[in-house]
Design an enzyme around this catalytic site. Structure first.
Site, short mmCIF file in Angstrom:
data_model
loop_
_atom_site.label_atom_id
_atom_site.label_comp_id
_atom_site.label_asym_id
_atom_site.label_seq_id
_atom_site.Cartn_x
_atom_site.Cartn_y
_atom_site.Cartn_z
N ASP A 53 -57.49 132.43 79.76
CA ASP A 53 -58.16 133.38 80.64
C ASP A 53 -59.62 133.49 80.19
O ASP A 53 -59.98 133.01 79.11
CB ASP A 53 -57.44 134.73 80.53
N LYS A 54 -60.46 134.11 81.01
CA LYS A 54 -61.87 134.26 80.62
C LYS A 54 -62.18 135.67 80.15
O LYS A 54 -62.52 135.88 78.99
CB LYS A 54 -62.79 133.90 81.80
N GLU A 74 -64.40 149.32 86.00
CA GLU A 74 -64.51 150.68 86.53
C GLU A 74 -65.19 151.60 85.53
O GLU A 74 -66.00 152.45 85.90
CB GLU A 74 -63.11 151.21 86.88
N ARG A 81 -70.69 139.39 86.33
CA ARG A 81 -69.55 139.69 87.20
C ARG A 81 -70.05 140.54 88.36
O ARG A 81 -70.77 141.52 88.16
CB ARG A 81 -68.47 140.44 86.42
N GLY A 137 -60.03 134.86 87.40
CA GLY A 137 -60.15 135.46 88.72
C GLY A 137 -61.58 135.66 89.15
O GLY A 137 -61.83 136.19 90.24
N ARG A 150 -60.89 132.29 90.88
CA ARG A 150 -60.23 133.15 91.86
C ARG A 150 -58.74 132.87 91.96
O ARG A 150 -58.16 132.83 93.05
CB ARG A 150 -60.88 132.96 93.25
N ASP A 203 -55.31 138.16 77.60
CA ASP A 203 -55.36 139.49 77.00
C ASP A 203 -54.84 140.60 77.91
O ASP A 203 -54.67 141.73 77.45
CB ASP A 203 -56.81 139.82 76.61
N ASP A 253 -52.06 138.09 82.76
CA ASP A 253 -51.86 136.82 82.04
C ASP A 253 -50.44 136.66 81.51
O ASP A 253 -50.11 135.63 80.93
CB ASP A 253 -52.83 136.73 80.85
#
Length: 775
Positions: free
Chosen positions: A50-51, A129, A226, A307, A397, A422, A426
């Site tokens: 994952d990133k 958020e 992002r 994503g 994505r 994390d 995932d």
């Protein structure tokens, strides 16, 4: 099996106790939840990562924004600190700016908590958020309370109250979140939305000019930021009442609830006024580029599954050495707005990969979630070939289910995969992979709890694989083959005795001796292999290429098992015939001959274990030679018991010079050829590991350093050939041996597999391709 399970439990404890893998920032130690697959860490071929939160810190910082076509923060790089235009717009109560800040403050699941000192802290499930709410607070739009369906916002001393009517939750398929609120001052019902650009922009009202926002998204993505797009619209009372009734029905549906909710939400999320775009920075973790570079040298391929937007993922990939920039590297894109465009793009990328697979250029392909969905449904075999040919991939994505499908695809080609992430999105990927690694990050412990191993930072993955994985594989390889060898030695002696006794059915050894041989005399010394290190940790980290020997199964394969089988047969012949001939002319009891043969086995086992060990500690010496002495002490004690069947035997043998001469002769004849073969291989056919061992023992630069460099280059070529060609043709018969023979060849599949891509006259040969399981 008991010994193997015991040492594997110790491998797991070594990971738990490793202070160099302790994350002092979060006070998080590494942890091994699965004790059965430590040796698999040393055979990893693909890492799917994952990133956000895995490669990056997941510490979000609001940097820039674009509101109503005006860019803020572009010059300074920080819209909150020194951008006077934004501060003036807030001070002048510019309507679009206030609506933008209102969406940042309200459209979330953040809970404000007031501390004892009166300060307001925010508890958020998402770091994005949290960054948005804190950024709005710094611009004087402060979320001060949220009680049930009522929330209060303080803007420059004015408290504004909103009633939350409905929350349209974020999902990986919708890629957006919306809230329906009632402004308690004006009684207006508002729909506030935020989400990815590809789902928000199509919801814009007809005629709105969004070109500036599209450019803003592209600009921010090029900087590795992002992005989120914000929009709103006012709802009429009757429109909301009608929609609310459908929403409640969908929320209580017993079947297809998620699908029905998504459909109902889409009925409301349209004709939005796009207000602007936010840009949030998520910095790389320390040591990520170095870790990826080192593991690449070890022959491990990397896939990034994220994503995030394509440009954002590419910029992060460049920063962390995931991909190389031109001219050393080249990115190939698989995209398209229609299925035909996706197919043509896939065909073009696949042909490029086929043509340039033998070139040193670092090729990588990039694919987005929509194109991937089309490919996995209809062109899975072609994509499988592309996955085989490419060392690097960036999938943007993508949904959690697509992440799991990509892991399954690589596993179907018999690659050993490791997935690391994390967050909760995932978990499916982590559980699908051969080895799952979770990072105890800011998104909770879902990934860490679902994984086989948990670590505090991505950089610890290098030590987990190169040190713990490699040592575990080497130790398991020796232990499993040695256990096989020592059991065969005693079995072959029994068979030989049976043949020489006319297949009478009598046993040379009594049951107590056989039990003690396996449980005490030979098990304790071999358990010390859990401490054995063929190379120091520093050397292993400096020369990651040697992991290839584990990936190719050089220490544990049918040929090495055959070698141990031959050694056991030879040692059984040596022990039996020397023992029999040494006492053939003397009048001796069967128990004396049995004890001589058993003693010969014990002597050989001690020297075999000593010869195979690469490093020694006091504990290992005590286990090997202490156990050797204990053999005689125990048998001397048993020889004093008249009813034991061995009365005075050990004492009589100890007084006979022929007994000791026999032992020395067994060791000399049994170990002579073994030593000669080992010396020949070590001196004349040295591997890179042998040369590194010589360097360590000489404590400096050795004379054959040129040989070491050539060996390492050879290993790198082997790694490259394994990486850019096809997976091993792993026969299921050999699965218990952990890997194939290092000399295993790779079979090909005919060019007909992907014939639908091209006309017959232009088909390229795919003789290099390898067999994959049909999915």
């Amino acid at each position: 099996m008991v010994s193997l399970d015991l040492v594997k439990s110790l491998y797991a404890k070594f990971i738990d106790w490793d202070e160099e893998m302790y994350d002092h920032d979060t006070n998080t130690p590494s942890h091994a939840a699965n004790t059965a697959i430590s040796e698999d860490l040393g055979q990893v071929e693909y890492i799917l990562t994952d990133k956000t939160g895995t490669l990056t810190e997941n510490r979000m910082i609001f940097r820039r924004c674009c509101i109503s076509g005006i860019f803020y923060g572009n010059e300074s790089g920080d819209a909150l600190k020194v951008d006077v235009e934004l501060l003036n717009a807030v001070a002048k109560n510019v309507p679009d700016v206030l609506r933008f800040l209102t969406i940042m403050t309200i459209c979330n699941t953040v809970t404000p908590i007031r501390s004892n000192s009166g300060a307001i802290l925010y508890k958020a499930q998402s770091q994005d958020e949290d960054a948005l709410v804190n950024a709005a607070a710094r611009l004087h739009m402060v979320l001060i309370s949220k009680n049930g369906n009522t929330l209060e916002v303080n803007f420059n001393g004015l408290v504004i109250q909103y009633e939350i009517l409905d929350i349209l939750e974020f999902t990986s398929d919708r890629k957006r979140m919306s809230v329906v609120v009632r402004d308690c001052q004006t009684e207006k019902i508002l729909l506030l939305s935020k989400g990815a650009d590809e789902v928000i922009f199509p919801c814009a009202y007809s005629g709105q000019q969004i070109r500036t926002f599209v450019d803003a998204v592209e600009q921010y993505a090029q900087l590795g930021l992002r992005t989120l797009c914000l929009g709103w619209r006012e709802l009429k009372d009757d429109e909301y009442e009608e929609w609310s009734h459908m929403f409640k029905e969908a929320s209580t549906a017993l079947f297809d609830r998620e699908w029905k909710l998504a459909e109902v939400c889409q009925r409301l999320e349209h004709d939005l006024e796009i207000l602007g775009v936010t840009a949030i920075e998520d910095r790389l973790q320390d040591g990520v580029p170095e870790t990826i570079e080192t593991l690449r040298k070890a022959g491990i391929n990397f896939w990034m599954l994220t994503g995030d937007k394509q440009n954002t993922a590419i910029q992060i990939a460049l920063l962390c050495n995931f991909i190389s920039s031109e001219p050393k590297g080249q990115l190939l894109f698989i995209n398209g707005k229609t299925e035909d465009e996706v197919v043509r793009s896939l065909e073009r990328v696949l042909l490029t990969m086929r043509i340039t697979s033998s070139e040193p250029k670092d090729l990588a392909f990039v694919v987005d979630g929509w194109a991937l969905e089309v490919i996995l449904k209809q062109y899975r075999e072609a994509f499988t070939e592309l996955a085989i040919l490419s060392r690097t991939a960036i999938c943007c994505r993508v949904t959690p289910s697509q992440k799991a499908q990509l892991v399954e695809l690589l596993k179907s080609c018999d690659y050993r995969t490791l997935a690391i992430g994390d967050g909760g999105n995932d978990v499916r990927m982590i559980q699908q992979a051969d080895i799952g690694v979770g990072i105890s990050g800011r998104e909770g412990l879902q990934a860490a709890r679902a994984a086989d191993y948990s670590i505090g930072k991505f950089r610890f993955l290098k030590r987990l694989i190169l040190v713990h994985g490699r040592y575990s594989y080497n130790r398991t390889a020796f232990l499993s083959q040695y256990s096989f060898y020592k059991s065969l030695v005693i079995c072959f002696i029994q068979i030989l005795f049976s043949l020489f006794s006319g297949v009478s059915g009598s046993s040379l050894f009594n049951s107590v001796s056989l039990m003690a041989y396996n449980v005490f005399y030979t098990s304790i010394p071999v358990l010390t292999s859990v401490l054995d290190k063929d190379l120091t940790e520093k050397t292993v980290m400096q020369h990651p290429q040697i992991l290839f020997y584990c990936q190719a199964g050089r220490l544990l394969n049918p040929s090495t098992f055959a070698g141990w089988f031959g050694r056991s047969l030879y040692h059984a012949l040596v022990v039996f015939f020397i023992s029999v001939h040494a006492y053939a002319g003397e009048k001796c009891e069967m128990e004396e001959l049995s004890m001589v043969a058993l003693s010969g086995c014990i002597w050989l086992q001690a020297f075999v274990v000593t010869l195979e060990m690469n490093s020694f500690t006091i504990l290992q010496h005590l286990a090997i030679w202490g156990n050797f002495v204990a053999f005689y002490v125990i048998n001397c004690i048993v020889s004093t018991i008249p009813s034991a069947g061995m009365y005075t035997i050990m004492f009589r043998l100890g007084k006979q010079p022929s007994y000791w001469i026999t032992m020395v002769l067994i060791v000399a004849v049994g170990m002579g050829p073994v030593l000669a073969i080992k010396y020949f291989r070590y001196t004349y056919r040295s591997s890179a590991i042998n040369i590194l061992q010589q360097a360590e023992r000489s404590r400096g630069i050795i004379f054959s350093m040129g040989t070491l460099e050539s060996q390492l280059k050879s290993v790198e070529k082997d790694v490259a050939s394994l990486s850019i060609t096809q997976p091993k043709n792993r026969n299921p018969v050999y699965e218990p041996l952990l890997s194939d023979s290092p000399t295993a060849t790779r079979r090909s599949i005919g060019s007909s597999t992907f014939d639908f891509f091209q006309p017959a006259q232009s088909r390229l040969s795919t003789s290099y391709s390898r067999n994959c399981k049909n999915n």
